[in-house]
Design an enzyme around this catalytic site. Sequence first.
Site, PDB file in Angstrom:
ATOM      1  N   ASN A  14       0.836  -1.212   0.000  1.00 37.30           N
ATOM      2  CA  ASN A  14       0.000   0.000   0.000  1.00 37.30           C
ATOM      3  C   ASN A  14       0.867   1.257   0.000  1.00 37.30           C
ATOM      4  O   ASN A  14       0.561   2.237  -0.687  1.00 37.30           O
ATOM      5  CB  ASN A  14      -0.952  -0.009   1.194  1.00 37.30           C
ATOM      6  CG  ASN A  14      -2.205  -0.815   0.920  1.00 37.30           C
ATOM      7  OD1 ASN A  14      -3.048  -0.399   0.135  1.00 37.30           O
ATOM      8  ND2 ASN A  14      -2.310  -1.983   1.538  1.00 37.30           N
ATOM      9  N   HIS A 109      -7.953  -0.873   6.322  1.00 36.26           N
ATOM     10  CA  HIS A 109      -8.300  -2.135   6.976  1.00 36.26           C
ATOM     11  C   HIS A 109      -8.930  -3.056   5.936  1.00 36.26           C
ATOM     12  O   HIS A 109      -9.812  -2.625   5.177  1.00 36.26           O
ATOM     13  CB  HIS A 109      -9.277  -1.868   8.119  1.00 36.26           C
ATOM     14  CG  HIS A 109      -9.654  -3.111   8.855  1.00 36.26           C
ATOM     15  ND1 HIS A 109      -8.797  -3.724   9.751  1.00 36.26           N
ATOM     16  CD2 HIS A 109     -10.759  -3.892   8.785  1.00 36.26           C
ATOM     17  CE1 HIS A 109      -9.376  -4.826  10.215  1.00 36.26           C
ATOM     18  NE2 HIS A 109     -10.562  -4.944   9.643  1.00 36.26           N
ATOM     19  N   THR A 141      -9.003   6.319  15.343  1.00 33.00           N
ATOM     20  CA  THR A 141      -9.454   6.785  16.651  1.00 33.00           C
ATOM     21  C   THR A 141      -9.030   5.743  17.689  1.00 33.00           C
ATOM     22  O   THR A 141      -8.503   4.687  17.325  1.00 33.00           O
ATOM     23  CB  THR A 141     -10.992   6.959  16.676  1.00 33.00           C
ATOM     24  OG1 THR A 141     -11.587   5.712  16.310  1.00 33.00           O
ATOM     25  CG2 THR A 141     -11.450   8.054  15.734  1.00 33.00           C
ATOM     26  N   GLU A 143     -10.617   3.657  19.413  1.00 32.09           N
ATOM     27  CA  GLU A 143     -11.232   2.329  19.322  1.00 32.09           C
ATOM     28  C   GLU A 143     -10.783   1.642  18.041  1.00 32.09           C
ATOM     29  O   GLU A 143     -10.967   2.188  16.932  1.00 32.09           O
ATOM     30  CB  GLU A 143     -12.766   2.464  19.350  1.00 32.09           C
ATOM     31  CG  GLU A 143     -13.431   1.147  19.675  1.00 32.09           C
ATOM     32  CD  GLU A 143     -14.964   1.231  19.675  1.00 32.09           C
ATOM     33  OE1 GLU A 143     -15.613   0.197  19.698  1.00 32.09           O
ATOM     34  OE2 GLU A 143     -15.475   2.372  19.641  1.00 32.09           O
ATOM     35  N   ASP A 145     -10.129   0.046  14.687  1.00 29.05           N
ATOM     36  CA  ASP A 145     -10.882  -0.147  13.437  1.00 29.05           C
ATOM     37  C   ASP A 145     -12.287   0.462  13.472  1.00 29.05           C
ATOM     38  O   ASP A 145     -13.208  -0.068  12.843  1.00 29.05           O
ATOM     39  CB  ASP A 145     -10.975  -1.647  13.082  1.00 29.05           C
ATOM     40  CG  ASP A 145      -9.601  -2.277  12.906  1.00 29.05           C
ATOM     41  OD1 ASP A 145      -8.666  -1.569  12.491  1.00 29.05           O
ATOM     42  OD2 ASP A 145      -9.464  -3.486  13.184  1.00 29.05           O
TER      43      ASP A 145
END
EC number: 2.1.2.2
Length: 202
Positions: A14, A109, A141, A143, A145
């Site tokens: 990527n 992801h 963030t 949390e 994913d």
Amino acid sequence: MKKIVILISGRGSNMQAIVETSIAEQWPAQIAAVISNKADAAGLAFAASHGIPTAVVVSKDFSSREAFDSALQQKIDEFEPDLVVLAGFMRILTPAFVAHYANRMLNIHPSLLPSFVGLHTHQQALDAGVKLHGATVHFVTAELDHGPIVAQAAVEVLNNDTEDSLAQRVLRQEHIIYPRAVRQFIEGKISVSGHHVTIADA
Ligand code: GAR
């Protein structure tokens, strides 16, 4: 000229797609550095061969997650990035690190979030029997994913798919949506409000 720092842990395909697209499309941005938490990450050689500064901050050299993230943050900030791009960076990040790069750190992801967080997403998709799977670019963030979604691409799950065949088709889509999202960010086209992302001209 906007500055981008890319974090990798391994292959770095990527990262490669972003570097190659930035060159081909002559982005008004510089890939200021590629940083890995693993000294043997294959992607480091690609970055170096393109004249991009590389650095390694080895996670196992630090006694705690906080100490590692703090050293990593210091290294990243030497390059004064406008945007931090996680590209196969396989670490769970501390809340303080995430807060420091709030609204300027993206991740990709390999699933259609909010489905299939964490690892082994392609096997998770096969096990669940979904007919569509894919990839998601999102802001990072605290949390895992769960940050605001910037872009998604879907692929069909085929009858004879294996974890590998599905991963390969998803990866091809990752290489399209991630460079596009990074470009939109550096062009100032992305705005975030709560959990929602708006992209100008999209
Ligand atoms: C990619 O498929 C990326 O989506 C995934 O790791 C792979 C890295 O490949 N990331 C995650 O699973 C993050 N939780 P690459 O090193 O060739 O870009």
